[in-house]
Design an enzyme around this catalytic site. Structure first.
Site, PDB file in Angstrom:
ATOM      1  CG  HIS A 148       4.115  -3.455   2.371  1.00 39.71           C
ATOM      2  ND1 HIS A 148       2.954  -3.650   3.077  1.00 39.71           N
ATOM      3  CD2 HIS A 148       4.822  -4.607   2.515  1.00 39.71           C
ATOM      4  CE1 HIS A 148       2.963  -4.853   3.619  1.00 39.71           C
ATOM      5  NE2 HIS A 148       4.097  -5.451   3.312  1.00 39.71           N
ATOM      6  CG  HIS A 173      -6.774  -2.803   2.733  1.00 36.66           C
ATOM      7  ND1 HIS A 173      -6.748  -4.080   2.237  1.00 36.66           N
ATOM      8  CD2 HIS A 173      -5.713  -2.676   3.567  1.00 36.66           C
ATOM      9  CE1 HIS A 173      -5.703  -4.713   2.767  1.00 36.66           C
ATOM     10  NE2 HIS A 173      -5.058  -3.890   3.565  1.00 36.66           N
ATOM     11  CG  ASP A 205      -0.981   2.179   7.433  1.00 32.48           C
ATOM     12  OD1 ASP A 205      -0.366   1.746   8.419  1.00 32.48           O
ATOM     13  OD2 ASP A 205      -0.890   1.698   6.298  1.00 32.48           O
TER      14      ASP A 205
HETATM   15  N1  ACO Z   1      -8.368   8.516  -1.593  1.00 27.44           N
HETATM   16  C1  ACO Z   1      -9.136   8.905  -2.659  1.00 27.44           C
HETATM   17  N2  ACO Z   1      -9.556   8.065  -3.635  1.00 27.44           N
HETATM   18  C2  ACO Z   1      -9.167   6.779  -3.530  1.00 27.44           C
HETATM   19  C3  ACO Z   1      -8.386   6.303  -2.452  1.00 27.44           C
HETATM   20  C4  ACO Z   1      -7.999   7.230  -1.452  1.00 27.44           C
HETATM   21  N3  ACO Z   1      -7.270   6.850  -0.395  1.00 27.44           N
HETATM   22  N4  ACO Z   1      -8.181   4.974  -2.613  1.00 27.44           N
HETATM   23  C5  ACO Z   1      -8.792   4.631  -3.746  1.00 27.44           C
HETATM   24  N5  ACO Z   1      -9.400   5.725  -4.298  1.00 27.44           N
HETATM   25  C6  ACO Z   1     -10.248   5.740  -5.477  1.00 27.44           C
HETATM   26  C7  ACO Z   1      -9.410   5.637  -6.751  1.00 27.44           C
HETATM   27  O1  ACO Z   1      -9.056   6.911  -7.246  1.00 27.44           O
HETATM   28  C8  ACO Z   1     -10.356   4.894  -7.649  1.00 27.44           C
HETATM   29  O2  ACO Z   1     -11.329   5.819  -8.096  1.00 27.44           O
HETATM   30  P1  ACO Z   1     -11.950   5.691  -9.596  1.00 27.44           P
HETATM   31  O3  ACO Z   1     -12.688   4.382  -9.577  1.00 27.44           O
HETATM   32  O4  ACO Z   1     -12.788   6.899  -9.758  1.00 27.44           O
HETATM   33  O5  ACO Z   1     -10.749   5.652 -10.524  1.00 27.44           O
HETATM   34  C9  ACO Z   1     -11.089   3.915  -6.726  1.00 27.44           C
HETATM   35  O6  ACO Z   1     -11.048   4.560  -5.431  1.00 27.44           O
HETATM   36  C10 ACO Z   1     -10.427   2.554  -6.642  1.00 27.44           C
HETATM   37  O7  ACO Z   1      -9.048   2.725  -6.331  1.00 27.44           O
HETATM   38  P2  ACO Z   1      -7.904   1.657  -6.661  1.00 27.44           P
HETATM   39  O8  ACO Z   1      -6.594   2.370  -6.710  1.00 27.44           O
HETATM   40  O9  ACO Z   1      -8.298   0.825  -7.829  1.00 27.44           O
HETATM   41  O10 ACO Z   1      -7.976   0.727  -5.382  1.00 27.44           O
HETATM   42  P3  ACO Z   1      -6.869  -0.320  -4.945  1.00 27.44           P
HETATM   43  O11 ACO Z   1      -7.601  -1.399  -4.250  1.00 27.44           O
HETATM   44  O12 ACO Z   1      -5.965  -0.705  -6.053  1.00 27.44           O
HETATM   45  O13 ACO Z   1      -6.001   0.537  -3.918  1.00 27.44           O
HETATM   46  C11 ACO Z   1      -4.984   1.362  -1.968  1.00 27.44           C
HETATM   47  C12 ACO Z   1      -5.911   0.286  -2.569  1.00 27.44           C
HETATM   48  C13 ACO Z   1      -3.599   1.332  -2.650  1.00 27.44           C
HETATM   49  C14 ACO Z   1      -4.782   1.044  -0.486  1.00 27.44           C
HETATM   50  C15 ACO Z   1      -5.649   2.742  -2.127  1.00 27.44           C
HETATM   51  O14 ACO Z   1      -6.913   2.756  -1.516  1.00 27.44           O
HETATM   52  C16 ACO Z   1      -4.779   3.882  -1.607  1.00 27.44           C
HETATM   53  O15 ACO Z   1      -3.909   4.372  -2.324  1.00 27.44           O
HETATM   54  N6  ACO Z   1      -4.983   4.311  -0.313  1.00 27.44           N
HETATM   55  C17 ACO Z   1      -4.182   5.354   0.263  1.00 27.44           C
HETATM   56  C18 ACO Z   1      -2.845   4.789   0.733  1.00 27.44           C
HETATM   57  C19 ACO Z   1      -2.971   3.940   1.972  1.00 27.44           C
HETATM   58  O16 ACO Z   1      -3.622   4.331   2.940  1.00 27.44           O
HETATM   59  N7  ACO Z   1      -2.309   2.766   1.964  1.00 27.44           N
HETATM   60  C20 ACO Z   1      -2.302   1.847   3.098  1.00 27.44           C
HETATM   61  C21 ACO Z   1      -2.973   0.577   2.769  1.00 27.44           C
HETATM   62  S1  ACO Z   1      -3.023  -0.460   4.224  1.00 27.44           S
HETATM   63  C22 ACO Z   1      -1.498  -1.181   4.325  1.00 27.44           C
HETATM   64  O17 ACO Z   1      -0.739  -1.291   3.401  1.00 27.44           O
HETATM   65  C23 ACO Z   1      -1.037  -1.720   5.674  1.00 27.44           C
END
Ligand code: ACO
Length: 421
Positions: free
Chosen positions: A260, A299, A355
């Site tokens: 988070h 996100h 972020d």
């Molecule tokens: N880098 C590379 N690939 C990614 C990323 C990323 N940052 N985020 C998602 N993907 C890919 C996943 O591997 C997945 O690929 P696939 O379909 O081939 O399996 C696809 O994109 C969908 O990803 P999910 O995990 O299902 O997306 P979700 O909506 O659940 O996740 C999240 C959102 C947790 C923010 C994710 O994008 C992530 O981990 N980002 C990096 C961490 C981050 O920056 N967090 C801050 C969020 S903002 C906040 O909290 C204030």
């Protein structure tokens, strides 16, 4: 019956029910007619409340506080003005804002016993651990905060929280540095006072208006984000009718988690790992090959772009013009450029989130990485208290108590210790 309905047929019994669709949702309790419960771990598709505070359209990249676009609030409002907007539902008049600023100013002091127990933390205690403990402990200083049914008492606790949080946050910072605590100054505004309490040395601190406004904008951008994990924690704990200091400390605890509040810290670690701009393509390839994620990208809700990220990029330009270029910024810009053109990220709708740049900015302002989440908490506080108050005023809300699907043993007889193999 509502104009729009959903017909559900239970093929086990042939029973059919018609449930109303209101605001694009069906009520989970309507399923009781069929003896069914809805299952939604992590609330992926469940609205836990009605709220008039913040509107998000993740596909269109829209964020509004009480109807006002975040872009306009960030450009024109102060942080305290934003806090009033979230709490009261309307922008304050000049007189209301002046009275609100004055009231907050008169509550910035924290009982000096708080310094005694902050002193009890180890020198390397994590700032979020200290913040969480100290905010929760405020409930022992204000036993009247238990009167959550009394509107005037609730109002006073909201003022106390917003006024005292920067003092505690700054003292946490001083403790990690082994510096004496600086007390609030009533001649400074909210942000100026916080910055002074963190950075003043020997009675001196030269405020930098560009950096202070940049910090204020970042706090405004974080002020509320509807039912995120920490707000959900504040509402859930607050639903037991505990005092708001305890409920807000639950929000701090939720924000402490790396999934988070900790992502901006992870961005900096990633930039450190990449090291130099020329290694960016290699890093992108490793992410695409499934080795880790591009931190600060993607996100759960925003699937076109995070409107806060756009604004933060502008803030970054102002800050770096003031502080000089951070070598990590060059790597971040290159990462963003390549990722925004790359089919892997484009097809998955992965854009920079709030972020991606905030950590770089906080670092340029002089805050250590483990303090970034404290700044996030300071920004999110008006959202937490507004949502807490809204929940208590909502006649539909009860103690938050989900159901479960039991997966354990059926009934079995207790085996006395001497008979167990
Ligand atoms: N880098 C590379 N690939 C990614 C990323 C990323 N940052 N985020 C998602 N993907 C890919 C996943 O591997 C997945 O690929 P696939 O379909 O081939 O399996 C696809 O994109 C969908 O990803 P999910 O995990 O299902 O997306 P979700 O909506 O659940 O996740 C999240 C959102 C947790 C923010 C994710 O994008 C992530 O981990 N980002 C990096 C961490 C981050 O920056 N967090 C801050 C969020 S903002 C906040 O909290 C204030």
């Amino acid at each position: 019956m509502a104009d729009e309905t959903l017909t559900i047929r239970d093929n086990r019994t042939g029973t059919e029910i018609e449930v109303p669709i209101v605001d694009g949702t069906i009520h989970a309790t309507d399923l009781r007619q069929l003896g069914l419960t809805s299952y939604d771990p992590a609330f992926l598709n469940t609205a836990s409340c009605r709220s008039a505070i913040t509107y998000i359209d993740g596909d269109a990249g829209i964020l509004r506080y009480r109807g006002y676009p975040i872009e306009q609030v960030a450009e024109h409002a102060t942080f305290l003005e934003t806090a009033w907007l979230l709490l009261e539902g309307e922008l304050p008049t000049k007189e209301q804002l002046a009275a609100w600023e004055d009231e907050v100013r008169t509550h910035t002091y924290v009982h000096t016993n708080v310094t005694t127990f902050l002193d009890g933390f180890r020198h390397d205690a994590h700032p979020m651990g200290m913040l969480l403990g100290a905010v929760g402990a405020l409930s022992t200083f204000y036993p009247d905060a238990k009167n959550i049914g009394d509107a005037e008492s609730r109002r006073l606790q909201k003022v106390r929280l917003i006024a005292k949080f920067p003092t505690i946050a700054a003292w946490v910072f001083r403790h990690t540095r082994g510096l004496p605590y600086v007390f609030p100054r009533n001649d400074l505004d909210y942000i100026g006072n916080f910055v002074n309490m963190t950075f003043e040395i020997g009675g001196r601190h030269e405020p930098n208006p560009v950096l202070q406004r940049a910090l204020e904008i970042l706090l405004i951008l974080h002020a509320d984000h509807e039912q995120n994990a920490s707000t959900n924690a504040v509402r859930g704990v607050g639903s037991t009718h505990v005092d708001p200091f305890s409920a807000v400390s639950a929000g701090v605890a939720a924000l402490y988690g790396p999934l988070h509040g900790g992502a901006n810290e992870a961005v900096l670690l990633m930039l450190d790992e990449i090291g130099t701009k020329d290694r960016v393509p290699e890093f992108i390839e490793s992410v695409k090959a499934g080795h880790g994620r591009l931190m600060g990208f993607g996100h759960r809700v925003y699937k076109s772009y995070d409107p806060r990220a756009k604004l933060i990029k502008r803030v970054a330009d102002d800050v770096f013009a003031e502080t000089g270029l951070n070598p990590k910024l060059e790597i971040a810009l290159e990462l963003e450029k390549i990722a925004l053109e790359d089919e892997y990220f484009v097809s998955r709708k992965l854009y920079p989130n709030v972020d991606f740049y905030s950590g770089l900015i906080y670092q340029a302002m002089g805050y250590p990485t483990d303090y970034f989440t404290v700044l996030f908490a300071l920004g999110r506080l008006p959202g937490w208290v507004s949502q807490w108050d809204e929940m208590l005023g909502d006649p539909e809300q009860k103690i938050a108590r989900p159901r479960q699907i039991y997966t354990g043993y059926d009934e079995r007889d207790f085996v006395p210790l001497e008979q167990r193999g």
